[in-house]
Write an enzyme that holds these catalytic residues in place. Structure first.
Site, short mmCIF file in Angstrom:
data_model
loop_
_atom_site.label_atom_id
_atom_site.label_comp_id
_atom_site.label_asym_id
_atom_site.label_seq_id
_atom_site.Cartn_x
_atom_site.Cartn_y
_atom_site.Cartn_z
N LEU A 127 -65.91 -16.17 67.97
CA LEU A 127 -67.00 -15.82 67.07
C LEU A 127 -66.54 -15.81 65.62
O LEU A 127 -67.15 -16.41 64.75
CB LEU A 127 -67.57 -14.46 67.46
CG LEU A 127 -68.65 -13.86 66.55
CD1 LEU A 127 -69.90 -14.75 66.52
CD2 LEU A 127 -69.02 -12.44 67.01
N GLU A 129 -64.65 -16.23 61.96
CA GLU A 129 -64.19 -17.36 61.16
C GLU A 129 -63.38 -16.82 59.98
O GLU A 129 -63.38 -15.60 59.75
CB GLU A 129 -65.39 -18.18 60.68
CG GLU A 129 -66.16 -18.81 61.83
CD GLU A 129 -67.32 -19.68 61.38
OE1 GLU A 129 -67.53 -19.84 60.15
OE2 GLU A 129 -68.04 -20.20 62.26
N ASP A 240 -71.23 -4.79 72.10
CA ASP A 240 -71.36 -3.40 72.52
C ASP A 240 -70.44 -3.11 73.71
O ASP A 240 -69.73 -2.10 73.75
CB ASP A 240 -72.81 -3.08 72.90
CG ASP A 240 -73.69 -2.85 71.68
OD1 ASP A 240 -73.14 -2.55 70.60
OD2 ASP A 240 -74.92 -2.97 71.81
N GLY A 242 -67.87 -5.03 74.57
CA GLY A 242 -66.50 -5.28 74.14
C GLY A 242 -65.89 -4.10 73.42
O GLY A 242 -64.69 -3.83 73.55
N GLY A 340 -35.93 10.55 64.04
CA GLY A 340 -35.31 9.29 63.63
C GLY A 340 -35.25 8.28 64.75
O GLY A 340 -35.39 7.07 64.52
N GLU A 363 -63.04 -6.19 67.12
CA GLU A 363 -64.34 -5.83 67.72
C GLU A 363 -65.20 -5.03 66.73
O GLU A 363 -65.97 -4.15 67.12
CB GLU A 363 -64.16 -5.04 69.02
CG GLU A 363 -63.36 -5.73 70.09
CD GLU A 363 -64.13 -6.87 70.76
OE1 GLU A 363 -65.22 -7.22 70.28
OE2 GLU A 363 -63.62 -7.41 71.75
#
Length: 382
Positions: A127, A129, A240, A242, A340, A363
């Site tokens: 989906l 880009e 939703d 996902g 540490g 998402e």
């Protein structure tokens, strides 16, 4: 630590037991090495498919597991507690199956779903880009109708399992002037499709995330899922579900960090006492446990609403927001518990902390989740 779960059926309990057994045998022993070497676990998803973990929330008659989302998400959580990258890829595969399972024709479901849900075909979700991440409506990748199908041109980004998946739920602009967005079931190997180098990520390095370059690749007309122009509605309804998957993955990751911190705090001594017996450290662990339990409760609430057929979009955003913020805090606090030593790669908590960050981003960023929640006050769900 084995989580004390309230499961709806004995079959669900058996499924969780199976998941733990498979995850402890196949995931936990090799996760750190694959993440360190950034190497893909060849054959692992086939194993998950063989034991029935890749199609759990879909109907049995179509090759799925017939499980409610409440159970499926707890399976994801158990996987994530051993190996977050594999759990996320499993969630993405489930997301990629959603368009065909929910909007596909009877012929499309019969042709493709069994192989997808039984894990013989692994999916990715295409989906986003380069300039359209959270704003899905801004995509520009085009699917131009031609005599025998659609010609795809454009660039996609941030594809989990990119270059490895067998199919992709692909979203591209169609129609006159490219005004509408449509959904396609795209094969992983198509002439005119190429993938970029895997992103050099902060975490989740065993499963590649890549860009995809569509240079005039042709998809047959029967690869269109739903109607032309219906793609954005398909994408948003899939997200939703996902988001709940990512909430469960984040909770599993946080549980793993909490377990590691508790174990270390019971073994490490300072000033003649176990560090867990120092009130300041004990309170920190208590806050971590409360955050994990709260995250689990929010995703289960949303899942149960989904299973009952009730509106759950706002609850999905709440779950994604709460669970991923909890994972970031709990993993950071786990590093603090180790002192540490937690900043070294000798212990897994530094990896957990790196892996948690992306949960707040993909998402839909957590800022987007807040927008969804706020919008629900003026546009209530029906």
């Amino acid at each position: 630590m084995t989580v004390d779960r309230l499961l709806p059926t004995r079959d669900a309990e058996d499924l969780l037991d199976l998941t733990r057994t498979v995850a402890d045998r196949e995931l936990a022993p090799v996760a750190a090495r694959h993440e360190r070497e950034e190497s893909y676990p060849e054959g692992l998803f086939a194993v998950l498919g063989e034991v029935g973990l890749l199609g759990l929330p879909y109907p049995e008659e179509e090759g799925g597991g017939g499980q409610p989302y409440e159970v499926y998400l707890q399976v994801l959580e158990e996987l994530a507690a051993r190996w977050a990258a594999v759990a996320v890829a499993t969630s993405v595969h489930t997301l990629a199956c959603f368009p065909v399972a929910t909007y596909g024709s009877a012929e499309q479901r019969e042709r493709w779903l069994p192989d997808m849900l039984e894990g013989r075909l692994i999916g990715g979700y295409s989906l986003s880009e380069p300039h359209a991440g959270s704003d899905a409506a801004a995509i520009v990748c085009k699917a131009r109708p031609i005599a025998d199908g659609y010609r795809i041109t454009g660039t996609k980004a941030w594809i989990t399992h990119g270059g490895k998946a067998d199919f992709y739920a692909l979203f591209a602009r169609t129609g006159e002037g490219g005004r509408g967005i449509s959904c396609f079931l795209a094969p992983g190997e198509a002439e005119g499709l190429a993938f970029g180098r895997p992103e050099a990520k902060m975490g989740l390095n065993a499963v590649p995330t890549t860009s995809a370059f569509w240079d005039g690749a042709v998809l047959d007309r029967d690869r269109l899922i739903g109607a032309e122009g219906q793609g954005l509605a398909i994408a948003l309804s899939a997200l939703d579900s996902g988001r709940l998957g990512i909430a469960a993955c984040a909770t599993g990751l946080a549980q793993a960090a909490l377990d590691a911190a508790v174990e270390y705090a019971n073994e490490r001594t300072t000033f003649g006492r176990r560090i867990v017996d120092h009130q300041g450290l004990g309170f920190l662990l208590a806050d971590m446990a409360a955050a994990v339990d709260s995250a689990r409760a929010t995703y289960l609430d949303a899942a149960r609403r989904r299973d009952l057929g009730r509106p759950y979009s706002r609850q999905a955003s709440v779950a994604k927001l709460i669970a991923t913020d909890a994972a970031m805090k709990v993993t950071t606090d786990a590093v603090q518990v180790f002192g540490g030593a937690g900043y070294t790669r000798e212990f897994p908590v530094e990896r957990y902390m790196r892996e948690a960050k992306i949960m707040q981003i993909f998402e839909g960023t957590n800022q987007i989740q807040r927008m969804v929640i706020a919008r629900s006050f003026t546009h209530p769900e029906k």
